[in-house]
Design an enzyme around this catalytic site. Sequence first.
Site, PDB file in Angstrom:
ATOM      1  N   GLU A 147       0.812  -1.118  -0.042  1.00 33.04           N
ATOM      2  CA  GLU A 147      -0.144  -0.044  -0.033  1.00 33.04           C
ATOM      3  C   GLU A 147       0.673   1.250   0.051  1.00 33.04           C
ATOM      4  O   GLU A 147       0.424   2.190   0.763  1.00 33.04           O
ATOM      5  CB  GLU A 147      -0.845  -0.159   1.004  1.00 33.04           C
ATOM      6  N   ASP A 169      -8.446  -9.064   4.043  1.00 27.68           N
ATOM      7  CA  ASP A 169      -8.175  -8.067   4.766  1.00 27.68           C
ATOM      8  C   ASP A 169      -9.275  -7.885   6.025  1.00 27.68           C
ATOM      9  O   ASP A 169     -10.077  -7.223   5.970  1.00 27.68           O
ATOM     10  CB  ASP A 169      -8.388  -6.768   3.918  1.00 27.68           C
ATOM     11  N   GLU A 180      -1.955 -12.343  12.581  1.00 26.27           N
ATOM     12  CA  GLU A 180      -2.445 -11.025  13.184  1.00 26.27           C
ATOM     13  C   GLU A 180      -3.903 -10.927  13.076  1.00 26.27           C
ATOM     14  O   GLU A 180      -4.604 -10.922  12.001  1.00 26.27           O
ATOM     15  CB  GLU A 180      -1.880 -10.127  12.174  1.00 26.27           C
ATOM     16  N   GLU A 183     -12.311  -2.427  12.537  1.00 29.66           N
ATOM     17  CA  GLU A 183     -12.422  -1.415  11.196  1.00 29.66           C
ATOM     18  C   GLU A 183     -13.553  -1.960  10.201  1.00 29.66           C
ATOM     19  O   GLU A 183     -14.452  -1.224   9.589  1.00 29.66           O
ATOM     20  CB  GLU A 183     -11.024  -1.591  10.353  1.00 29.66           C
TER      21      GLU A 183
HETATM   22  C1  BDP Z   1      -6.134  -2.046   5.958  1.00 27.09           C
HETATM   23  C2  BDP Z   1      -6.507  -0.825   6.425  1.00 27.09           C
HETATM   24  C3  BDP Z   1      -5.363   0.132   6.426  1.00 27.09           C
HETATM   25  C4  BDP Z   1      -4.022  -0.548   6.888  1.00 27.09           C
HETATM   26  C5  BDP Z   1      -3.699  -1.573   6.330  1.00 27.09           C
HETATM   27  C6  BDP Z   1      -2.711  -2.503   6.769  1.00 27.09           C
HETATM   28  O1  BDP Z   1      -7.687  -0.274   5.869  1.00 27.09           O
HETATM   29  O2  BDP Z   1      -5.704   1.162   7.098  1.00 27.09           O
HETATM   30  O3  BDP Z   1      -2.876   0.192   6.809  1.00 27.09           O
HETATM   31  O4  BDP Z   1      -4.997  -2.703   6.450  1.00 27.09           O
HETATM   32  O5  BDP Z   1      -3.019  -3.700   7.577  1.00 27.09           O
HETATM   33  O6  BDP Z   1      -7.272  -2.850   6.590  1.00 27.09           O
HETATM   34  O7  BDP Z   1      -1.531  -2.282   6.623  1.00 27.09           O
END
Ligand code: BDP
Length: 688
Positions: free
Chosen positions: A266, A339, A361, A367
């Site tokens: 990301e 996710d 994890e 969220e």
């Molecule tokens: C996603 C989230 C984001 C996190 C990312 C992560 O939306 O904010 O930075 O995972 O785990 O679920 O790195």
Amino acid sequence: MKNIVLFVVFVLLSFSVRAENGHHLWLRNADPKPVNVVCAKTSPTLALAKQELQKEWTGESGASVSLVIKADKAIRGDGYRISKNAIQANTENGILYGVYDLLRRQQTGEVLNEEICNPSYDRRILNHWDNVDGSIERGYAGLSIFWRKGDNALTVTEADKTLWQEYARANASIGINGSVLNNVNASQLILTNNYLQRVKAIADILRPYGIKAYLSVKFSSPALIGGLKTSDPLNPEVAKWWKDKAIEIHSLVPDFGGFLVKANSEGQPGPQDFGRTHADGANMLADAVKPFGGIVMWRAFVYSASNEDRASQAYHEFMPLDGQFRDNVIIQVKNGPVDFQPREPFSPLFGAMKKTTVMPELQITQEYLGHSIHLAFLAPMWEEFLQSDTYQNGPGSTVACCTDGSIFPQKYSAIAGVANIGLDANWCGHQFAQSNWFAFGRLAWNSSLKSEQIADEWIKMTFGKSNDNKDISAIDWNLNFLAPVKQMMLESREAIVDFMMPLGLHHIFSANGHYGPGPWWAPPRMRKDWTPPYFHQADTLGIGFDRTSTGSNNLSQYQEPLRSELTNLSTCPEVYLLWFHHLPWDYKLKSGRTLWDELCIHYNGGVQKIREFQQIWDQAERYVDHDRFVDVQKRLRDQSLNALEWKDGCVLYFQKFSRKPIPFNLERPIYNLDFLIEKDTKRVGNYQ
Ligand code: BDP
């Protein structure tokens, strides 16, 4: 005089409000009895253990309890032997955990015979996604307890220390022994000396409670703050920079735990920016912390905008590297391959990486489960995950066994949970969200605990003392409060799955707030894999993501016989149906009903469940203090409204493809789809 009276009234009021605002979590014993604690050794941790017993003892009045540190092969790590009047352990932390266990059993009324309790995982860690400016990524309970912005951002106050100590105590009481203090999307600032001084101050408070501090680091830090031209992990100057940084950190925090890294994910920098692998990056950092016994937790949450199924990408990136990591590197893998959805199958990396240590994890912060508005007890989700059989080492190779060291030889074992903690008076936003912090700690300590037991303990400890002044018998309380509230907690996650994304649907949220429904949400220039239609694939023929060999073939990453079980429609659990299969609207489910009808029934059922929860909670008023009662009641009302929006939004949107009526015995929609889409567009903008 009048002012003085008003002042006194105000003080009394604020005390009573404070007393029941939820700040005391599950640690709220009101009626301690005298106890005599015998302990031959002294240390800050043992002093705490002693003090906790003296403050919280509700066993036999005037009893004597001995705390003994003595080597015993049957006791592992920070485990302990516990009986009514003695705790024995190999370590001081073990004594402290034993003390909290004893007190917990006193409060919950659990029968205690002599028993040995060993931890499932050695490292039980909270990941705080706290930014150094005090905001929290995906945090729904106020600002950070560790960081803040402004001129005095780094000044450590007495209030800070008190809060950190309360936090440490709560963690220790459930066996958590590590905290990553900052966001995985890390700022390079965290490694500058000013910030490290504050890390030291936090670590000093956490230490007596047996908690180690860890930091998330930005991979490009050497170039960003070290004055180097590159952050290439194979560059000797870069490696030296990290070694020196590790020395600096250890001089401030001698028991520093290590680094957590989100790299090449990301938009975060990573070794691939320099043509290197994840192993090159992780090993270089692992070498830097090795001399101090530190570890590197390297995240496997990687995916790009390629055409490959997002659920398959991490496996493809990491499997070829199996065996190439140092023994103090742990690959940190989210429970599911996409996710943190309300329901996902386990990530195929669990059990597959046989020569590398892997840690789960989990996400404690909600969220994707309604932030701090929805009541969602997550232990059932984690239990389902930990007990999933990967078959990677034959039947019985559950995710828990594949990660806790019982199957694969590994130097470390660990589990992490993304924290839901903030500055809100009750720490977690929703009173019931505290149960997830509690559940994470309990499962990290004992991964075979049942959700039912965890809920039982939490309710007794959290609400059991609220009825002190009321004339409520134990039978009444158990029957009319404990039982229904426990039932509500145990059903709460499934209810959310039902009204949000049943039968294996996933990631159909609107925009990136990850809160309301958005199966329609697909702005033209948005990355396809960031939009719900990519995940639900609804068309006039059917719905679902085909992950069989006719589709993305993600199923090939799972071990037999699980692969066949999931591939074969007659054996694929219906909860994962649309995760793995694209099916026609009139496909017949086990109930004999069509997929379309069943989908509508699940959405409807989810809404009805939340209304049942409201009924349960409204009847709980007698048993709960006013503030917490009203707070939960309000949030349940909001959850009911949200559930309705989810149901109507999703059912009406999917109906455009299915072109079938909503079964007539179900509640009719009250929203128009256009209204919900417009409302949503106004909220998130149209992302053109
Ligand atoms: C996603 C989230 C984001 C996190 C990312 C992560 O939306 O904010 O930075 O995972 O785990 O679920 O790195």
